[in-house]
Design a protein around this motif. Structure first.
Motif, PDB file in Angstrom:
ATOM      1  N   MET A   1       0.947  -1.271   0.026  1.00 50.15           N
ATOM      2  CA  MET A   1      -0.025   0.122   0.119  1.00 50.15           C
ATOM      3  C   MET A   1       0.988   1.242  -0.195  1.00 50.15           C
ATOM      4  O   MET A   1       1.891   1.333   0.581  1.00 50.15           O
ATOM      5  CB  MET A   1      -0.916   0.066   1.244  1.00 50.15           C
ATOM      6  CG  MET A   1      -1.594   1.114   1.289  1.00 50.15           C
ATOM      7  SD  MET A   1      -3.153   1.081   2.101  1.00 50.15           S
ATOM      8  CE  MET A   1      -3.328   1.312   3.760  1.00 50.15           C
ATOM      9  N   ALA A   2       0.665   2.060  -0.796  1.00 48.02           N
ATOM     10  CA  ALA A   2       1.367   3.348  -0.997  1.00 48.02           C
ATOM     11  C   ALA A   2       1.155   4.340   0.276  1.00 48.02           C
ATOM     12  O   ALA A   2       0.014   4.361   0.855  1.00 48.02           O
ATOM     13  CB  ALA A   2       0.978   3.973  -2.210  1.00 48.02           C
ATOM     14  N   GLN A   3       2.372   5.063   0.751  1.00 47.72           N
ATOM     15  CA  GLN A   3       2.338   5.757   1.822  1.00 47.72           C
ATOM     16  C   GLN A   3       1.646   7.033   1.544  1.00 47.72           C
ATOM     17  O   GLN A   3       1.941   7.479   0.401  1.00 47.72           O
ATOM     18  CB  GLN A   3       3.609   5.887   2.600  1.00 47.72           C
ATOM     19  CG  GLN A   3       4.283   4.577   3.081  1.00 47.72           C
ATOM     20  CD  GLN A   3       5.403   4.834   3.993  1.00 47.72           C
ATOM     21  OE1 GLN A   3       5.613   6.049   4.362  1.00 47.72           O
ATOM     22  NE2 GLN A   3       6.148   3.915   4.394  1.00 47.72           N
TER      23      GLN A   3
ATOM     24  N   ASN B   1       2.997  11.223   5.441  1.00 48.16           N
ATOM     25  CA  ASN B   1       3.707  10.259   6.346  1.00 48.16           C
ATOM     26  C   ASN B   1       5.397  10.255   5.772  1.00 48.16           C
ATOM     27  O   ASN B   1       6.201   9.911   6.458  1.00 48.16           O
ATOM     28  CB  ASN B   1       2.935   8.933   6.197  1.00 48.16           C
ATOM     29  CG  ASN B   1       3.632   7.838   7.010  1.00 48.16           C
ATOM     30  OD1 ASN B   1       4.131   8.387   8.179  1.00 48.16           O
ATOM     31  ND2 ASN B   1       3.930   6.616   6.425  1.00 48.16           N
ATOM     32  N   ILE B   2       5.441  10.197   4.415  1.00 45.96           N
ATOM     33  CA  ILE B   2       6.827  10.066   3.827  1.00 45.96           C
ATOM     34  C   ILE B   2       7.719  11.124   4.387  1.00 45.96           C
ATOM     35  O   ILE B   2       8.848  10.879   4.575  1.00 45.96           O
ATOM     36  CB  ILE B   2       6.729   9.995   2.317  1.00 45.96           C
ATOM     37  CG1 ILE B   2       6.007   8.695   1.879  1.00 45.96           C
ATOM     38  CG2 ILE B   2       8.173   9.965   1.626  1.00 45.96           C
ATOM     39  CD1 ILE B   2       5.932   8.458   0.319  1.00 45.96           C
ATOM     40  N   ARG B   3       7.160  12.353   4.372  1.00 46.12           N
ATOM     41  CA  ARG B   3       7.875  13.548   4.908  1.00 46.12           C
ATOM     42  C   ARG B   3       8.413  13.165   6.279  1.00 46.12           C
ATOM     43  O   ARG B   3       9.439  13.551   6.564  1.00 46.12           O
ATOM     44  CB  ARG B   3       7.041  14.834   4.767  1.00 46.12           C
ATOM     45  CG  ARG B   3       7.150  15.412   3.266  1.00 46.12           C
ATOM     46  CD  ARG B   3       6.517  16.792   3.485  1.00 46.12           C
ATOM     47  NE  ARG B   3       5.074  16.769   3.412  1.00 46.12           N
ATOM     48  CZ  ARG B   3       4.183  16.717   2.664  1.00 46.12           C
ATOM     49  NH1 ARG B   3       4.341  16.313   1.449  1.00 46.12           N
ATOM     50  NH2 ARG B   3       2.871  16.678   3.139  1.00 46.12           N
ATOM     51  N   ARG B   4       7.350  12.696   7.162  1.00 51.91           N
ATOM     52  CA  ARG B   4       7.627  12.560   8.591  1.00 51.91           C
ATOM     53  C   ARG B   4       8.897  11.424   8.766  1.00 51.91           C
ATOM     54  O   ARG B   4       9.549  11.553   9.655  1.00 51.91           O
ATOM     55  CB  ARG B   4       6.395  12.020   9.312  1.00 51.91           C
ATOM     56  CG  ARG B   4       5.461  13.113   9.680  1.00 51.91           C
ATOM     57  CD  ARG B   4       4.294  12.578  10.551  1.00 51.91           C
ATOM     58  NE  ARG B   4       3.256  13.118  10.505  1.00 51.91           N
ATOM     59  CZ  ARG B   4       1.990  12.848   9.763  1.00 51.91           C
ATOM     60  NH1 ARG B   4       1.958  11.487   9.513  1.00 51.91           N
ATOM     61  NH2 ARG B   4       1.173  13.788   9.687  1.00 51.91           N
TER      62      ARG B   4
ATOM     63  N   GLY C   1      13.624  -0.333   5.786  1.00 48.17           N
ATOM     64  CA  GLY C   1      12.065  -0.669   5.817  1.00 48.17           C
ATOM     65  C   GLY C   1      11.418  -0.089   4.582  1.00 48.17           C
ATOM     66  O   GLY C   1      10.475  -0.659   3.842  1.00 48.17           O
ATOM     67  N   HIS C   2      11.733   1.232   4.424  1.00 53.01           N
ATOM     68  CA  HIS C   2      11.257   1.839   3.079  1.00 53.01           C
ATOM     69  C   HIS C   2      11.762   1.089   1.800  1.00 53.01           C
ATOM     70  O   HIS C   2      11.370   0.847   0.726  1.00 53.01           O
ATOM     71  CB  HIS C   2      11.979   3.366   2.977  1.00 53.01           C
ATOM     72  CG  HIS C   2      10.955   4.181   3.898  1.00 53.01           C
ATOM     73  ND1 HIS C   2       9.818   4.893   3.449  1.00 53.01           N
ATOM     74  CD2 HIS C   2      11.126   4.342   5.122  1.00 53.01           C
ATOM     75  CE1 HIS C   2       9.398   5.228   4.522  1.00 53.01           C
ATOM     76  NE2 HIS C   2       9.960   5.283   5.303  1.00 53.01           N
TER      77      HIS C   2
END
Length: 159
Positions: free
Chosen positions: A1-3, A7-10, A47-48
């Motif tokens: 599932m795409a973030q 959330n990616i910035r965080r 993780g990413h």
């Protein structure tokens, strides 16, 4: 599932916070804490990359973490462990730089890793291997002006 983008910035900010904390702890010679913090940053990047294996952004962050971990291990006298981490970092850098045109920043990062690997090998008494790695670093640095010229020509062809 795409973030979600926020959330990616965080996650990006979290990585940089961990990285800065690890650097400060290293500079304060608090090696165990610096190592834990750097492992946390590495785990975040990994993780990413499990979600998006080709993401060069997070692959670069992973390399930053490896470099910090290797430095801490080296300062702790754990030379074999540091050597492996720096080799892992070099492999990531070479994959990132496996493109046309090469970049001076990428090549300098590769040269720096070769230099660190060489220093560790010399420290371990493997002088011939260490000198070979040091020569590789030197050869890359000598080629940086030519890489910059080629990169500039490549960029100019698009504008």
């Amino acid at each position: 599932m795409a973030q979600k983008p926020e959330n990616i910035r965080r996650q990006h900010d979290l990585f940089h916070g961990l990285n800065k904390r690890g650097k400060a702890l290293l500079e304060a010679n608090r090696f165990e804490e610096a190592l834990r913090t750097s492992y946390d940053a590495r785990d975040l990047a990994e993780g990413h990359l499990r979600q998006d294996p080709e993401n060069e952004h997070w692959r670069g962050f992973l390399c930053v973490s490896h470099d910090r971990i290797g430095t801490i291990l080296f300062k702790q006298g754990l030379y074999e462990e540091a050597l492996q981490v720096f080799r892992d970092c070099l492999a990531i850098q070479e994959r990132l730089e496996d493109r046309i045109p090469k970049t001076t920043v990428g090549q300098e990062n590769i040269a720096r890793s070769h230099g660190k690997i060489g220093a560790i090998l010399i420290k371990l008494g493997r002088k011939d291997e260490g000198l070979k790695a040091q020569r590789e670093a030197h050869a890359i640095r000598e080629g940086l002006p030519e890489i910059e010229r080629q990169s500039r020509e490549w960029r100019d062809g698009y504008f």
